[in-house]
Motif scaffolding. Structure first.
Motif, short mmCIF file in Angstrom:
data_model
loop_
_atom_site.label_atom_id
_atom_site.label_comp_id
_atom_site.label_asym_id
_atom_site.label_seq_id
_atom_site.Cartn_x
_atom_site.Cartn_y
_atom_site.Cartn_z
N ILE A 59 -26.94 -62.29 36.50
CA ILE A 59 -27.66 -61.99 37.75
C ILE A 59 -26.74 -62.16 38.95
O ILE A 59 -26.70 -61.31 39.84
CB ILE A 59 -28.91 -62.87 37.88
N GLU A 60 -25.98 -63.24 38.96
CA GLU A 60 -25.06 -63.48 40.07
C GLU A 60 -23.99 -62.39 40.16
O GLU A 60 -23.72 -61.86 41.24
CB GLU A 60 -24.39 -64.85 39.90
N LEU A 61 -23.39 -62.05 39.03
CA LEU A 61 -22.36 -61.01 39.01
C LEU A 61 -22.93 -59.66 39.44
O LEU A 61 -22.33 -58.95 40.25
CB LEU A 61 -21.75 -60.91 37.62
N GLY A 62 -24.09 -59.31 38.89
CA GLY A 62 -24.72 -58.04 39.26
C GLY A 62 -25.08 -57.99 40.73
O GLY A 62 -24.91 -56.96 41.38
N SER A 63 -25.56 -59.09 41.27
CA SER A 63 -25.91 -59.15 42.68
C SER A 63 -24.67 -59.02 43.57
O SER A 63 -24.67 -58.29 44.55
CB SER A 63 -26.64 -60.46 43.00
N GLU A 64 -23.62 -59.73 43.21
CA GLU A 64 -22.38 -59.70 44.00
C GLU A 64 -21.73 -58.33 44.00
O GLU A 64 -21.11 -57.93 44.99
CB GLU A 64 -21.38 -60.72 43.46
N THR A 65 -21.85 -57.61 42.90
CA THR A 65 -21.19 -56.31 42.79
C THR A 65 -22.12 -55.14 43.09
O THR A 65 -21.68 -53.98 43.05
CB THR A 65 -20.60 -56.13 41.37
N GLY A 66 -23.37 -55.41 43.35
CA GLY A 66 -24.33 -54.34 43.64
C GLY A 66 -24.70 -53.52 42.42
O GLY A 66 -25.14 -52.38 42.55
N THR A 67 -24.53 -54.09 41.24
CA THR A 67 -24.80 -53.34 40.01
C THR A 67 -25.90 -53.98 39.17
O THR A 67 -26.03 -53.65 37.99
CB THR A 67 -23.51 -53.24 39.15
N LEU A 68 -26.67 -54.86 39.76
CA LEU A 68 -27.67 -55.60 38.97
C LEU A 68 -28.65 -54.66 38.27
O LEU A 68 -28.92 -54.83 37.07
CB LEU A 68 -28.41 -56.60 39.85
#
Length: 77
Positions: free
Chosen positions: A15-24
């Protein structure tokens, strides 16, 4: 519940990675596609659950499935 704790850590990281990269949203769809592939194939489940199947082979299968279902590089990792 060690497995549950590990699963929660991975879920939070995704979730954190997807949120940070806009790909969640796309990561969630891709992971759902992977889960559906796993759930629908007894042969795939058997291969992943078999301790005699080398981890490298399991990584290769997961990479192939992710590619076939249109998974991106973040989901593959």
């Amino acid at each position: 519940m060690i497995g549950g704790a590990v699963a929660r850590r991975y879920a939070k990281a995704v979730i954190e990675l997807g949120s940070e990269t806009g790909t969640l949203d796309s990561m969630v769809r891709e992971l759902n596609d992977l889960a559906a592939s796993y759930a629908s194939s007894a042969e795939l489940r058997d291969a992943f659950e078999n301790p005699l199947v080398a981890i490298e082979a399991k990584h290769g299968m997961l990479d192939e499935i992710t590619t076939r279902t249109g998974g991106g590089p973040l989901t593959k990792n």
